[in-house]
Motif scaffolding. Structure first.
Motif, mmCIF file in Angstrom:
data_model
loop_
_atom_site.group_PDB
_atom_site.id
_atom_site.type_symbol
_atom_site.label_atom_id
_atom_site.label_comp_id
_atom_site.label_asym_id
_atom_site.label_seq_id
_atom_site.Cartn_x
_atom_site.Cartn_y
_atom_site.Cartn_z
ATOM 1 N N GLY A 232 -7.112 31.364 25.491
ATOM 2 C CA GLY A 232 -7.713 32.482 25.385
ATOM 3 C C GLY A 232 -7.995 32.588 26.630
ATOM 4 N N SER A 233 -8.562 33.550 27.434
ATOM 5 C CA SER A 233 -8.278 34.303 28.720
ATOM 6 C C SER A 233 -9.705 33.580 30.027
ATOM 7 C CB SER A 233 -8.784 36.041 28.740
ATOM 8 O OG SER A 233 -9.765 35.929 28.289
ATOM 9 N N ASP A 234 -10.152 32.232 29.057
ATOM 10 C CA ASP A 234 -11.479 32.409 29.347
ATOM 11 C C ASP A 234 -11.651 29.972 30.277
ATOM 12 O OD1 ASP A 234 -12.883 34.406 29.379
ATOM 13 O OD2 ASP A 234 -13.614 34.628 27.712
ATOM 14 N N ILE A 235 -10.362 30.046 29.676
ATOM 15 C CA ILE A 235 -10.651 28.187 29.052
ATOM 16 C C ILE A 235 -9.740 28.071 29.646
ATOM 17 C CG2 ILE A 235 -11.142 26.150 27.183
ATOM 18 C CD1 ILE A 235 -12.534 27.728 25.706
ATOM 19 N N LYS A 236 -9.886 27.065 30.430
ATOM 20 C CA LYS A 236 -8.400 26.117 31.561
ATOM 21 C C LYS A 236 -8.450 24.921 31.315
ATOM 22 C CE LYS A 236 -7.408 30.433 32.748
ATOM 23 N NZ LYS A 236 -6.324 31.065 32.965
ATOM 24 N N LEU A 237 -7.529 24.023 30.891
ATOM 25 C CA LEU A 237 -7.351 23.205 29.739
ATOM 26 C C LEU A 237 -6.870 21.655 31.468
ATOM 27 C CD1 LEU A 237 -7.786 22.912 26.292
ATOM 28 C CD2 LEU A 237 -9.384 22.327 28.226
ATOM 29 N N LEU A 238 -6.547 20.368 31.847
ATOM 30 C CA LEU A 238 -6.166 19.773 32.319
ATOM 31 C C LEU A 238 -5.741 18.126 31.578
ATOM 32 C CD1 LEU A 238 -6.867 20.848 36.134
ATOM 33 C CD2 LEU A 238 -5.193 21.584 34.751
ATOM 34 N N GLY A 239 -5.029 17.403 31.969
ATOM 35 C CA GLY A 239 -4.306 16.088 31.723
ATOM 36 C C GLY A 239 -2.901 15.799 31.889
ATOM 37 N N ASP A 240 -3.332 14.535 32.157
ATOM 38 C CA ASP A 240 -1.600 13.946 31.909
ATOM 39 C C ASP A 240 -0.710 13.215 30.678
ATOM 40 O OD1 ASP A 240 -1.988 14.357 34.895
ATOM 41 O OD2 ASP A 240 -3.164 12.071 34.689
ATOM 42 N N TYR A 241 -1.752 13.391 29.897
ATOM 43 C CA TYR A 241 -0.787 13.122 28.180
ATOM 44 C C TYR A 241 -2.279 13.889 27.264
ATOM 45 C CZ TYR A 241 -0.412 11.143 23.676
ATOM 46 O OH TYR A 241 0.468 11.027 22.862
ATOM 47 N N ALA A 242 -1.215 14.978 26.571
ATOM 48 C CA ALA A 242 -1.902 15.831 25.344
ATOM 49 C C ALA A 242 -0.679 15.546 24.300
ATOM 50 C CB ALA A 242 -1.671 17.121 25.698
ATOM 51 N N LYS A 243 -1.499 15.313 22.952
ATOM 52 C CA LYS A 243 -0.770 15.261 21.833
ATOM 53 C C LYS A 243 -0.885 16.576 20.928
ATOM 54 C CE LYS A 243 -1.623 11.769 19.166
ATOM 55 N NZ LYS A 243 -1.309 10.925 18.789
ATOM 56 N N LEU A 244 -0.183 16.672 20.122
ATOM 57 C CA LEU A 244 -0.450 18.376 18.738
ATOM 58 C C LEU A 244 0.289 17.948 17.894
ATOM 59 C CD1 LEU A 244 -0.824 19.443 22.037
ATOM 60 C CD2 LEU A 244 -0.708 21.816 20.666
ATOM 61 N N ASN A 245 -0.687 17.552 16.516
ATOM 62 C CA ASN A 245 -0.499 17.513 15.613
ATOM 63 C C ASN A 245 -0.544 18.918 15.043
ATOM 64 O OD1 ASN A 245 -0.515 17.238 13.265
ATOM 65 N ND2 ASN A 245 -0.775 14.540 13.311
ATOM 66 N N ILE A 246 1.084 18.812 14.409
ATOM 67 C CA ILE A 246 0.901 20.695 14.039
ATOM 68 C C ILE A 246 0.046 21.056 12.784
ATOM 69 C CG2 ILE A 246 2.391 22.183 13.755
ATOM 70 C CD1 ILE A 246 1.778 21.629 16.299
ATOM 71 N N ALA A 247 0.338 19.821 11.823
ATOM 72 C CA ALA A 247 0.553 19.464 10.634
ATOM 73 C C ALA A 247 -1.545 19.675 10.527
ATOM 74 C CB ALA A 247 0.773 18.479 9.900
ATOM 75 N N ASN A 248 -2.126 18.814 10.868
ATOM 76 C CA ASN A 248 -2.948 18.620 10.765
ATOM 77 C C ASN A 248 -4.137 19.279 11.770
ATOM 78 O OD1 ASN A 248 -2.587 16.263 8.991
ATOM 79 N ND2 ASN A 248 -2.984 15.074 10.259
ATOM 80 N N LYS A 249 -3.165 20.434 12.850
ATOM 81 C CA LYS A 249 -3.736 21.109 13.527
ATOM 82 C C LYS A 249 -4.844 20.357 14.746
ATOM 83 C CE LYS A 249 -4.142 25.547 10.706
ATOM 84 N NZ LYS A 249 -4.825 26.310 9.740
ATOM 85 N N GLU A 250 -4.685 18.858 14.725
ATOM 86 C CA GLU A 250 -5.302 18.570 16.128
ATOM 87 C C GLU A 250 -4.631 18.402 17.396
ATOM 88 O OE1 GLU A 250 -6.395 14.777 11.901
ATOM 89 O OE2 GLU A 250 -5.072 14.727 13.910
ATOM 90 N N ARG A 251 -5.759 17.768 18.101
ATOM 91 C CA ARG A 251 -5.517 17.799 19.870
ATOM 92 C C ARG A 251 -5.516 17.215 20.729
ATOM 93 N NH1 ARG A 251 -6.784 23.107 18.220
ATOM 94 N NH2 ARG A 251 -8.441 23.188 19.700
ATOM 95 N N THR A 252 -4.814 15.919 21.124
ATOM 96 C CA THR A 252 -5.680 15.433 22.153
ATOM 97 C C THR A 252 -5.273 15.527 23.457
ATOM 98 O OG1 THR A 252 -5.568 13.387 20.518
ATOM 99 C CG2 THR A 252 -5.698 12.077 22.510
ATOM 100 N N PHE A 253 -6.382 15.219 24.679
ATOM 101 C CA PHE A 253 -5.713 14.943 26.184
ATOM 102 C C PHE A 253 -6.530 13.679 26.383
ATOM 103 C CE2 PHE A 253 -4.828 19.239 25.747
ATOM 104 C CZ PHE A 253 -4.443 19.874 26.260
#
Length: 720
Positions: free
Chosen positions: A75-96
């Protein structure tokens, strides 16, 4: 400059069309359904925009992994940072891993070892949050786990420890707060305090807002040496033209405190119901009337003034009195007519029973607005009001007043002189009911009083414009004389007795409110000075009444009123009455104020003397000073003193230091508050407090009293 990007769009066959991921990269390799992207990797997924050094997408598992210097925007308000991220598109899951989030609206950041997100929920493991600069935060809260909802913007912390710099100051197994201002159910910041007399004070408010048309605030409190109680406020908006609130409170004294302080009641309770509807007739009765209608309900009840004193830890915020008034006002108004019904109920807290207190239930009014004849030279209107005065014990009455003023006005000498003649037709009828408490010689016969009186006014208004000023002068005179009158019944029998001031408070004179029309002349003069931009600089008015009655004849009090804007920052106001018979000032109110250069200063003094035997004079001074040194420092001072009685009514001295992520303030307050003892006698207690303000933004606000800790200073003179 970026190289030419290679675009590939990854589709998951069993997802909806909206669930797609777009990946942009400078280099891409594909092997065994595994896609690897290198270089300037950009990922777009719904409202999220991510960048990384490289990415790996497994078509079989539907997982997208990002590596190296990950930056994400949601969106316009939330900023995220990390060294590793995983997105499971099927299950709509996100890991940082690790996790860092900055919420731009509230300026709050959250850092954790790991985060897991699904839909709107983000779970964070072992982290810290603050609203301060991340490099060296003044305050921070560490937690073992946390949950954040990106939709509701509600943050929950578990096993939270509050640190000021690196010093631990507070622990709670759970702490939750909202990162926006949207009203929602939750626990509000607590209030703390300490008093040598009442002990430790703790209030924990719970806010419930399950629907957008109502909310409920519960405020249980504990004063460990005095007792405990709860206050609640229910607010609602039931339509676009109506809203209301219900406040209920209860407090139970401990036995020792009750006896030692000689209080009137061991429990204190009360309620207030307030309701306003600005189109009540059309809404409630499905009417389609033109004009305005409304109802205002303000119903109050309590068993003593301590109910108000205990509603907050800051006694300077409460306004207490010995009499409680409940009102219901209903009206309908159009261009020509006004109809009103008013209900008033009085409760005297100094009395064990109010069965002898006169109530006004109801008062009915009809008013016909001003009408004109003969090209606005003749004006007239009508006002009728009926008051039903009732009580359980003692005499009651129904009293009706009729007032018909008729005015003839014209102008002379090319509109330089205005002349008006007014005739007042007035009548009052009183019908009595009920019985006297004790048989006496008093006679309450129904009565009628009617009279007419006359006034003649001559005035002129002159105006002259100068280069930078406009001067307006208005002066004239009004001569008033009584005409014929008629009396019968009660008004004739009690005329001589009740017209004397010394008998006004006696039972037989309770309903005698007729004031004789004295033949008198009123001289008035007023002038105005306006600047060239239309701003008023000076308003000055003089008024002198001269009576021609033999009994009370003579020159009445001279009134002088002045409002002078000395500069753009300095204002001075004076209202003074001079009594010729006493050769002294009967009333004098002065106020001077300054607003500019960060200062807001006001000093006022009220003096009043009725010159009646046994009556006390009033001499009261109030002062206040607020100074904003800069955007960080603010100071305030207030001092109220009763010069006639020779005691300090209240005093306050304090400052507030403001930063982006925290405020700190200190206030010293003295206040004289009323109490009611077991004999029904009103007394007072002189309170002295120290208030510490510590507001950790955005979870607290220095404008909210919940960010204050209060300490009451022992006072050997209390209970006077």
């Amino acid at each position: 400059m970026l190289k030419i990007l290679i675009l590939f769009i990854l589709f998951i066959p069993y997802l909806n069309g909206d669930d797609k991921v777009e990946v942009y990269a400078t280099k891409m390799d594909t092997k065994d359904n595994v896609v690897k992207a290198y270089g300037e990797v950009i990922v777009i997924y719904k409202e999220s925009h991510l960048t990384a050094q490289r990415a790996v997408y497994d078509r079989n598992s539907g997982e997208l992994e990002l590596f190296g210097n990950i930056r994400a925007t949601q969106g316009s308000d939330i900023k995220l940072l990390g060294d590793y991220a995983k997105l499971n598109i099927a299950n709509k899951e996100r890991t940082f891993k690790p996790f860092y989030m900055s919420e731009q609206t509230s300026n709050v950041w959250i850092s954790g070892a790991k985060s897991y997100a699904k839909d709107d929920e983000i779970e964070i493991t072992s982290g810290v949050t603050s609203g301060c600069d991340p490099d060296n935060p003044l305050w921070k809260m560490e937690f073992t786990s946390s949950e954040y909802n990106t939709n509701t913007m509600w943050l929950s912390l578990y096993n939270a420890r509050l640190y000021i710099y690196d010093i631990p100051v507070f622990y709670t197994p759970y702490f939750g707060y909202s990162l926006d201002t949207t009203r929602r159910t939750g626990v509000l910041p607590p209030m703390f305090g300490y008093s040598n007399n009442e002990g430790f004070y703790y209030e924990q408010a719970l806010f419930i807002a399950e629907q957008n048309w109502w909310d409920l605030e519960l405020k249980p409190q504990i004063r460990n040496q005095r007792g405990s109680g709860i206050y609640s406020t229910f607010r609602f908006v039931d339509s676009r033209v109506s809203k209301g609130s219900l406040v209920v409170g209860y407090f139970k004294e401990k036995g020792d405190y009750f006896l030692e302080n000689d209080l009137a009641n061991e429990t204190h309770y009360g309620f207030n119901f307030n309701y306003v509807n600005t189109d009540v007739i059309n809404q409630w009765f499905s009417a389609n009337l033109k004009g305005q209608s409304g109802i205002h309900v303000d119903i109050n009840d309590m068993n003593d003034v301590e109910y108000i004193n205990l509603s907050t830890s800051d006694s300077t915020l409460t306004s207490t009195a010995t009499q409680v008034i409940s009102r219901i006002n209903i009206f309908y108004n159009n261009d020509t007519d006004y109809f009103g019904a008013y209900f008033k109920y009085y409760k005297d807290l100094t009395k064990e029973s109010n069965e002898k207190t006169i109530q006004n239930l109801p008062s009915l009014q009809y008013h016909s607005y001003l009408s004109t004849l003969f090209k606005d030279h003749l004006l007239y209107n009508l006002d009728i009001k009926t008051n039903n005065y009732s009580r359980a014990v003692g005499k009651s009455a129904t009293q009706t007043d009729i007032n018909i003023p008729v005015t003839f006005q014209t102008s002379l000498f090319d509109e330089h002189v205005n002349v008006s003649y007014k005739s007042y037709i007035y009548a009052q009828y009183t019908g009595f009911k009920g019985n006297e408490e004790l048989p006496t010689a008093n006679v309450y016969n129904d009565g009628l009083y009617a009279r007419n009186s006359h006034s003649l006014s001559i005035s002129s208004q002159l105006a002259r414009a100068y280069d930078k000023l406009t001067h307006v002068v208005d002066f004239g005179s009004q001569y008033i004389v009584g005409g014929s009158e008629t009396r019968d019944g009660y008004y004739n029998e009690q005329k001589d007795y009740c017209s004397q001031n010394i008998h006004k408070n006696e039972d037989i004179c309770e309903f005698y409110n007729i004031s004789d029309i004295e033949e008198n002349l009123n001289l008035f003069f007023s002038q105005y000075l306006y600047s060239d931009d239309g701003q008023q600089i000076v308003y000055h008015r003089l008024s002198q009444n001269i009576s021609y009655e033999d009994a009370n004849g003579g020159i009445g009090e001279l009134e002088n009123e002045l409002d002078y804007k000395i500069t753009d920052s300095i204002d001075y106001y004076n209202n003074m009455f001079y009594n010729y018979n006493e050769r002294d000032i009967s009333k004098n109110f002065n106020k001077i104020s300054f607003n500019g250069n960060g200062f807001n200063i006001a000093l006022s003094h009220m003096y009043k003397n009725s010159f009646l035997p046994g009556a006390d004079k009033t001499s009261y001074m109030t002062s206040s000073l607020k100074y904003d040194y800069n955007k960080h420092y603010a100071y305030n001072f207030r001092y109220d003193y009763d010069l006639e009685e020779g005691y300090k009514k209240s005093m306050e001295l304090g400052f507030l230091y403001k930063k982006r992520c925290w405020d700190f303030g200190l206030r010293y307050v003295e206040n004289n508050r009323p109490i009611l003892d077991q004999n029904g006698v009103s007394g007072s207690i002189y309170d002295r407090y120290i208030y510490f303000t510590i507001a950790l933004k955005p979870i607290m606000s220095s404008n909210n009293k919940s960010s204050e800790f209060v300490y009451r200073i022992p006072d050997d003179s209390e209970g006077n």
